[in-house]
Design an enzyme around this catalytic site. Structure first.
Site, PDB file in Angstrom:
ATOM      1  CG  ASP A 164     -51.661  20.712  41.929  1.00  0.00           C
ATOM      2  OD1 ASP A 164     -51.330  21.359  41.307  1.00  0.00           O
ATOM      3  OD2 ASP A 164     -51.548  20.359  42.831  1.00  0.00           O
ATOM      4  CG  HIS A 203     -53.931  17.724  40.790  1.00  0.00           C
ATOM      5  ND1 HIS A 203     -53.924  16.856  40.102  1.00  0.00           N
ATOM      6  CD2 HIS A 203     -53.129  18.018  42.267  1.00  0.00           C
ATOM      7  CE1 HIS A 203     -52.401  16.137  40.172  1.00  0.00           C
ATOM      8  NE2 HIS A 203     -52.068  16.994  41.399  1.00  0.00           N
ATOM      9  CG  HIS A 237     -48.963  23.952  37.701  1.00  0.00           C
ATOM     10  ND1 HIS A 237     -47.574  23.200  37.905  1.00  0.00           N
ATOM     11  CD2 HIS A 237     -49.230  22.715  38.703  1.00  0.00           C
ATOM     12  CE1 HIS A 237     -47.979  22.355  38.911  1.00  0.00           C
ATOM     13  NE2 HIS A 237     -48.816  21.753  39.513  1.00  0.00           N
ATOM     14  CD  GLU A 260     -47.360  21.137  42.760  1.00  0.00           C
ATOM     15  OE1 GLU A 260     -48.066  20.808  41.767  1.00  0.00           O
ATOM     16  OE2 GLU A 260     -48.153  20.523  43.961  1.00  0.00           O
ATOM     17  CG  HIS A 265     -50.901  19.342  37.556  1.00  0.00           C
ATOM     18  ND1 HIS A 265     -51.210  20.226  38.772  1.00  0.00           N
ATOM     19  CD2 HIS A 265     -51.777  19.175  36.857  1.00  0.00           C
ATOM     20  CE1 HIS A 265     -52.167  19.794  39.306  1.00  0.00           C
ATOM     21  NE2 HIS A 265     -53.256  18.959  37.951  1.00  0.00           N
ATOM     22  CG  HIS A 269     -50.891  17.099  45.810  1.00  0.00           C
ATOM     23  ND1 HIS A 269     -49.193  16.712  46.751  1.00  0.00           N
ATOM     24  CD2 HIS A 269     -50.498  17.815  44.974  1.00  0.00           C
ATOM     25  CE1 HIS A 269     -48.897  17.351  44.900  1.00  0.00           C
ATOM     26  NE2 HIS A 269     -49.844  18.062  44.605  1.00  0.00           N
TER      27      HIS A 269
HETATM   28 ZN   LIG Z   1     -50.083  20.643  40.286  1.00  0.00          ZN
END
Ligand SMILES: [Zn+2]
Length: 217
Positions: A53, A57, A51, A180, A47, A168
């Site tokens: 996710d 994650h 990047h 992000e 991360h 998330h």
């Molecule tokens: Zn992340």
């Protein structure tokens, strides 16, 4: 005229990472005087920098990055302007509702907080964040890719035990992807743009860096 806009921060030693994450290292592993060529050794977290996710994650049975087709990460951008939000202020559905008719399956929703201006400074950790309810309503429209020009779509705490992971859990829980640490989202606000968030193809990873960019008409 077509313009390409860089949405990724450079990876460099000393750069900010999520509190507690591995730091970025880029060191010489071979050099021209000794070996006749240069090679760098890289060390980073999944991360680090700009990047994406994947569901893995947050979910032990969630998909990893390599299980998404490349086409998942490329699509039309919908940039929502929430740059009037202050430090640690919640982004609620009322802020996003004006964009609802443009939301839907295949759209890459990009949340423009303007917080990338603070990249590298302590204020970067104090970003606005998505309310769980707002994330739920985004997902209900069919959107499965949500990016933000801040450290996280959830509030960042120095101590993880305080964390609430509403955005998330909601987006990754719906099988979606989060991007992000984007930047330059203001440059594509209101424009017709195709975005690529294509990450490095790392087998079994919960996330991976991306050289995200937008192609503007
Ligand atoms: Zn992340």
């Amino acid at each position: 005229m077509t313009r390409i806009i860089d949405l990724a921060h450079p990876l460099e030693e000393g750069m900010q990472v999520y509190p507690g994450d591995p730091v970025f290292c880029c060191r010489s592993a071979a050099n021209i005087p000794e070996h006749g060529y240069n090679v760098r050794s890289l060390s980073l977290g999944s991360h680090t920098g700009t990047h994406v996710d994947a569901p893995f994650h947050f979910f032990a049975d969630g998909k990893t990055i390599d299980h998404f087709p490349l086409s998942t990460f490329v699509g039309p951008a919908l940039v929502v302007d929430v740059s009037s939000k202050k430090s640690r202020e919640k982004i609620v559905w009322d802020d996003l509702a004006p964009y609802q008719t443009a939301m839907g399956e295949g759209v890459i929703l990009l949340v423009c907080t303007g917080w990338s201006d603070y990249w590298g400074r302590p204020e970067y950790f104090e970003h606005p964040y998505l309310a769980r309810d707002a994330a739920q309503k985004i997902v209900a429209t069919g959107v499965r890719i949500v990016g933000i020009d801040a450290l996280s779509p959830d509030e960042t705490h120095l101590d993880d035990s305080e964390g609430d992971w509403g955005a998330h859990e909601t987006i990754l829980g719906a099988g979606g992807i989060i991007a992000e640490n984007l930047r330059n989202l203001g440059s594509i606000l209101g424009k017709t743009a195709t975005v690529s968030l294509a990450p490095l193809h790392i087998s079994g990873s919960d996330g991976a860096p991306t050289r995200a960019f937008a192609i503007c008409e």
